[in-house]
Design a protein around this motif. Structure first.
Motif, PDB file in Angstrom:
ATOM      1  N   HIS A 140      -5.310  36.034  -1.358  1.00 19.70           N
ATOM      2  CA  HIS A 140      -4.770  35.000  -2.255  1.00 19.70           C
ATOM      3  C   HIS A 140      -4.301  35.635  -3.558  1.00 19.70           C
ATOM      4  CE1 HIS A 140      -5.418  30.711  -4.080  1.00 19.70           C
ATOM      5  NE2 HIS A 140      -4.385  31.326  -4.633  1.00 19.70           N
ATOM      6  N   HIS A 178      -0.570  36.099  -6.059  1.00 16.17           N
ATOM      7  CA  HIS A 178       0.793  35.616  -6.261  1.00 16.17           C
ATOM      8  C   HIS A 178       1.739  36.722  -6.715  1.00 16.17           C
ATOM      9  CE1 HIS A 178      -0.494  31.455  -5.890  1.00 16.17           C
ATOM     10  NE2 HIS A 178      -1.591  31.833  -6.509  1.00 16.17           N
ATOM     11  N   HIS A 207      -0.931  27.347   0.463  1.00 13.99           N
ATOM     12  CA  HIS A 207      -1.268  27.217  -0.960  1.00 13.99           C
ATOM     13  C   HIS A 207      -0.738  25.887  -1.486  1.00 13.99           C
ATOM     14  CE1 HIS A 207      -1.641  27.936  -5.203  1.00 13.99           C
ATOM     15  NE2 HIS A 207      -2.306  29.050  -4.964  1.00 13.99           N
ATOM     16  N   HIS A 220      -8.194  28.429  -2.119  1.00 11.05           N
ATOM     17  CA  HIS A 220      -9.177  27.700  -2.931  1.00 11.05           C
ATOM     18  C   HIS A 220     -10.308  27.144  -2.070  1.00 11.05           C
ATOM     19  CE1 HIS A 220      -5.065  27.007  -4.793  1.00 11.05           C
ATOM     20  NE2 HIS A 220      -5.638  27.897  -5.585  1.00 11.05           N
ATOM     21  N   ASP A 222      -6.628  34.921  -6.424  1.00  4.48           N
ATOM     22  CA  ASP A 222      -5.636  34.141  -7.183  1.00  4.48           C
ATOM     23  C   ASP A 222      -4.985  34.947  -8.301  1.00  4.48           C
ATOM     24  OD1 ASP A 222      -4.058  31.920  -7.436  1.00  4.48           O
ATOM     25  OD2 ASP A 222      -5.670  30.548  -7.973  1.00  4.48           O
TER      26      ASP A 222
HETATM   27 ZN    ZN Z   1      -3.156  30.566  -6.088  1.00  2.00          ZN
END
Ligand code: ZN
Length: 368
Positions: free
Chosen positions: A55, A57, A208, A262, A329
């Protein structure tokens, strides 16, 4: 009063992540800029294990040229306007962050899914530039990155083609998708060509969310607490997974493996109500062939973004170690880290290795 040791500590903190050594602090600070970063090497019971981040970005900045002059232009610019600051742009800072956090490999994905609004021709060009950009970055750092393909899910047959090309021609390892397409549920039969292709290729799909715009009344999550993110994201994920289960999508494509960001939203944390739905609610009209919890033992995976040992313990109890993978994240600074897994008293060494990287080594076919 600050003593000499405090002074050294301060210098070390200011250059955190860098090896500061040698002949005096004054030039150490200057040299630190070029010095190799200190890489955290994660071990379990003394054995080095690979940590893989599902996860994280990024953006491919070249896409800005593709959408120049279109209504999508404002969405494509470097990621600065979409949160995460410039951290979405891949560069040396990303590697520094990974080294600092003990991440060996990141499985990159481009988030936001703004290109779901594009017509077929534009969507084709956007996705091509993004997937080629991801492949280029991965090729330059083959031991540190793999990537999930972008797909134009609003054109399901095109999305299937893009996924196949990305996997077979560009070496990408799966697809990254949003929780809906312009408000439409991804369990609708029209999206089956995409799901069928993902199942046929046997690649992981990383989902996501984007604030539950498809579910909540406009503006309902505005105000204090940034509830669009805090509640909207897990809500959208919960809804997405529930649709795939109850509408029978997972039964139609039994080879699917879908990882929800998440920690799977709220669903695996409150699975009992979902589990009972088909039995106790006469109007539930369930199309699923298995109990909802069974999909969480096979088709569905989640990342570790649950923030507490007790939360992780519960997810392991509901889903099993094989369904949980590590996620950060990045570039967002949530309080996550490998220590949540390393210090978890209910996990044995093999469990820790599987969650930190072993599961993803298999799912993403990582060989480096
Ligand atoms: Zn994320």
């Amino acid at each position: 009063m600050a003593n000499r040791r405090d002074f050294f500590k301060t210098v070390a903190a200011a250059t955190a992540g860098f090896v500061v050594s040698g002949r005096g602090v004054a030039d150490a600070g200057a040299r630190a800029v070029q010095a190799a970063p200190r890489r955290r090497e994660v071990t379990v019971a003394g054995r080095r294990v690979k940590v893989i981040d599902v996860h994280c970005h990024c953006v491919v900045q070249e896409v800005a040229d593709v959408v120049k002059g279109t209504s999508l232009a404002s969405n494509a610019g470097g990621g600065a306007g979409r949160g995460g600051g410039g951290g979405n742009v891949l560069g040396p800072e990303r590697l520094r962050l990974m080294d600092q956090q003990g991440l060996d490999i990141q499985a990159l994905s481009i988030n936001g899914y703004w290109w779901y609004a594009a017509d077929r021709d534009l969507a084709r060009r956007i996705v091509q530039v993004q997937n080629e950009g991801l492949a280029k970055w991965v090729a330059a750092h083959p031991d540190r990155f793999v990537a999930f393909a972008s797909v134009a899910l609003q054109h399901p047959d095109l999305a299937a083609e893009q996924l196949e090309d990305a996997v077979k021609k560009l070496g990408l390892r799966g697809a990254s998708i949003g929780g809906h397409v312009n408000g439409e549920d991804l369990s609708l039969p029209k999206y089956d060509p995409f799901w069928a292709k993902a199942a046929e290729l046997g690649v992981l799909v990383f989902m996501h969310p984007g604030g539950a715009d498809n579910i909540v009344r406009e503006g309902a999550l505005r105000g204090r607490g940034e509830l669009g993110n805090i509640i909207g994201n897990p809500l959208e994920t919960t809804y997405f997974l529930s649709r795939l289960i109850f509408d029978g999508t997972l039964d139609r494509h039994p080879g699917l493996r879908i990882c929800a960001g998440h920690a799977g939203g709220y669903l695996p944390s409150y699975l009992g109500r979902t589990e009972a739905a088909c039995q106790v609610r006469p109007n539930a009209n369930c199309a699923n062939k298995k109990h909802p919890s069974e999909y969480f033992k096979r088709e569905l995976l989640i990342d570790t973004m649950i923030f507490s040992e007790e939360g992780l313990r519960h997810l392991v109890a509901e889903m099993g170690v094989s369904q949980i993978v590590y996620g950060t994240d990045i570039p967002f600074n949530w309080p996550v880290g490998v220590d949540l897994v390393l210090n978890a008293s209910f996990l044995n060494n093999a469990d820790k290795e599987a969650i930190l990287g072993g599961n993803l080594i298999k799912l993403l076919r990582i060989t480096s």
